[in-house]
Design a protein around this motif. Structure first.
Motif, mmCIF file in Angstrom:
data_model
loop_
_atom_site.group_PDB
_atom_site.id
_atom_site.type_symbol
_atom_site.label_atom_id
_atom_site.label_comp_id
_atom_site.label_asym_id
_atom_site.label_seq_id
_atom_site.Cartn_x
_atom_site.Cartn_y
_atom_site.Cartn_z
ATOM 1 N N LYS A 267 0.807 -1.214 0.000
ATOM 2 C CA LYS A 267 0.000 0.000 0.000
ATOM 3 C C LYS A 267 0.847 1.274 0.000
ATOM 4 O O LYS A 267 0.361 2.342 -0.364
ATOM 5 N N TRP A 268 2.107 1.139 0.387
ATOM 6 C CA TRP A 268 3.016 2.289 0.429
ATOM 7 C C TRP A 268 3.649 2.579 -0.933
ATOM 8 O O TRP A 268 4.200 3.664 -1.157
ATOM 9 N N LEU A 269 3.568 1.630 -1.861
ATOM 10 C CA LEU A 269 4.297 1.705 -3.127
ATOM 11 C C LEU A 269 3.480 2.463 -4.171
ATOM 12 O O LEU A 269 2.394 2.006 -4.556
ATOM 13 N N PRO A 270 3.963 3.586 -4.669
ATOM 14 C CA PRO A 270 3.158 4.430 -5.558
ATOM 15 C C PRO A 270 3.078 3.930 -7.001
ATOM 16 O O PRO A 270 3.194 4.705 -7.944
ATOM 17 N N MET A 271 2.862 2.631 -7.167
ATOM 18 C CA MET A 271 2.716 2.060 -8.505
ATOM 19 C C MET A 271 1.409 1.293 -8.682
ATOM 20 O O MET A 271 1.173 0.688 -9.726
ATOM 21 N N GLY A 272 0.551 1.287 -7.666
ATOM 22 C CA GLY A 272 -0.745 0.642 -7.819
ATOM 23 C C GLY A 272 -1.584 1.328 -8.883
ATOM 24 O O GLY A 272 -1.375 2.501 -9.207
#
Length: 232
Positions: free
Chosen positions: A218-223
């Motif tokens: 959820k922290w990874l800005p690639m969703g």
């Protein structure tokens, strides 16, 4: 940027789900999946029912079905600027749910009266000059410590950008970066805004094993999408 203050979906009201399903069929999921997934994220963050919930930009009312499923004792109000979409929404027989057309600015709720406001993939259809006014009105109707959930397409994801380009009803959409969304929320007085990224993998049998990993990303800005949770 859209030339209008708000994009309305009157021309897509009756076949919105069909168009959406066609646009996202490569993902292995349908329109209902994405509607429910957002409501499930809200449910993960809320430990009670019997809430007053506003779905701002509710369209044809599809999310109301899943709010009733996951928040069965809550009161739901769906608002939209598209009269045709509201007409479609009103054909759904759902206890504790109401749908109404509104002008895009003035919410028909009293000050400090709502527990949750839910805005799913709506702000990218609103002229950026109006974002603060819309969100300020949202803040007005929320109770003290009321929660605002905003779901948006993630412009950092190249697949998401392609889907938006190819979608007929997203022709005028201008995607919001999570940094812009968080900054705007702060400017109108919201606090404790958290950003979570979702939908990292296609919903195909081949990748079923990977889906539980999304809970740790959820922290990874690639969703494919992100959502903010803010408190009044």
């Amino acid at each position: 940027m859209s030339k209008k203050a708000f994009d309305d979906f009157d021309e897509f009201a009756t076949d919105y789900r069909q168009i959406h399903n066609e646009t996202i069929k490569f993902s292995g999921a349908d329109s209902d999946f994405f509607s429910e997934q957002k409501v499930e994220e809200v449910r993960k963050n809320e430990n009670q029912d019997n809430l007053s919930i506003l779905d701002l930009g509710c369209g044809d009312g599809n999310s109301a079905i899943f709010f009733q499923k996951h928040f069965p004792d809550s009161k739901y109000l769906g608002l939209d600027v598209s009269q045709e979409s509201i007409a479609v929404a009103k054909t759904k027989t759902l206890p504790n749910a109401e749908f109404s057309h509104y002008n895009g600015f003035d919410l028909p709720s009293e000050d400090n009266s709502l527990d949750i406001v839910f805005i799913a993939c709506v702000l990218h259809h609103i002229n950026f000059d109006n974002h603060e006014k819309v969100l300020g009105e949202v803040r007005r109707v929320l109770k003290p410590n009321g929660r605002l959930y905003i779901f948006e397409h993630n412009p950092f994801n190249p697949v998401t950008r392609k889907v938006v380009r190819d979608c007929p009803f997203d022709e005028d959409a201008v995607l919001l970066s999570p940094f812009y969304t968080k900054k705007t929320l702060s400017k109108v007085g919201f606090r404790q805004t958290n950003v979570n990224y979702t939908i990292f993998f296609p919903r195909t049998k081949m990748l079923n094993w990977a889906l539980p990993l999304e809970n740790y990303l959820k922290w990874l800005p690639m969703g494919g999408q992100y959502y903010t949770r803010s408190i009044k």
